[in-house]
Design an enzyme around this catalytic site. Structure first.
Site: not given
Ligand code: ZN
Length: 191
Positions: A46, A51, A98-99, A140-141, A144
């Site tokens: 994702g 991000q 998380c990226l 999770h997204e 963000h």
């Molecule tokens: Zn993340």
């Protein structure tokens, strides 16, 4: 296609609330393609627009793609202006990463099932009931888009450990901060 730069922990844009999209035109479609490309290349399952430094309520996800096999089948899902309409009462642990916080993982408790309303890449509305990994990536997204990171949802003690660890973060080291183990039975979400 050019990969987007993924901004990292402590970047102030990760803490802002994103704005709703009014439409999905050529500019948005280009952004969606670039986000998908960046997510697959990372690889992650994702990626949310903030991000990539874009404060818009949009994320892409693919939970079918096998991150270890670049030729595996893809099923890209696009969520614009997502709203979580319902969550189940239970709380299930799953390991998340998380990226934007490379090298850090933690076991997070969230509801196992949700119902979400959003718009797709053509700005068509849809509703979806999701469970397990898909529910997890959506939560999770969506976090963000509200400036919330998964580490915010860790127990306070674990977070204080994290603060120390983040100071010493080495990109290539995976920590399991919750259990101290490196192996887990749960699928790991990297999003
Ligand atoms: Zn993340």
């Amino acid at each position: 296609m050019k990969k987007l730069k993924i901004i990292k922990y402590e970047h102030p844009l990760l803490r802002r609330k994103s704005r709703e999209l009014k439409d999905a035109g050529p500019r948005e479609r280009e952004l969606i393609s670039a986000m998908a490309h960046t997510m697959y290349a990372a690889p992650g399952c994702g990626l949310a627009a903030p991000q990539a430094g874009v404060l818009e309520r949009l994320f892409v996800a693919d939970i079918d793609y096998d991150r270890d096999d670049p030729n595996s089948e893809r099923r890209l899902r696009v969520f614009i202006n997502p709203e979580i309409l319902w969550e189940s009462d239970d709380d299930e642990p799953m390991k998340e990463g998380c990226l934007s916080i490379p090298g850090i993982e933690g076991e997070i408790f969230r509801p196992s099932r949700i119902r979400v309303r959003a718009r797709d890449e053509n700005f068509e509305p849809f509703e979806l009931e999701a469970e397990e990994l898909l529910a997890r990536v959506i939560m999770h997204e969506t976090d963000h888009l509200d400036g919330i990171l998964f580490v915010d949802r860790m127990a306070r003690l674990k977070r204080s450990l994290l603060t120390v660890k983040l100071g010493k973060l080495r990109r290539d080291t995976m920590y399991d901060l919750y259990t101290g183990r490196e192996e887990t039975n749960y699928p790991v979400l990297i999003a």
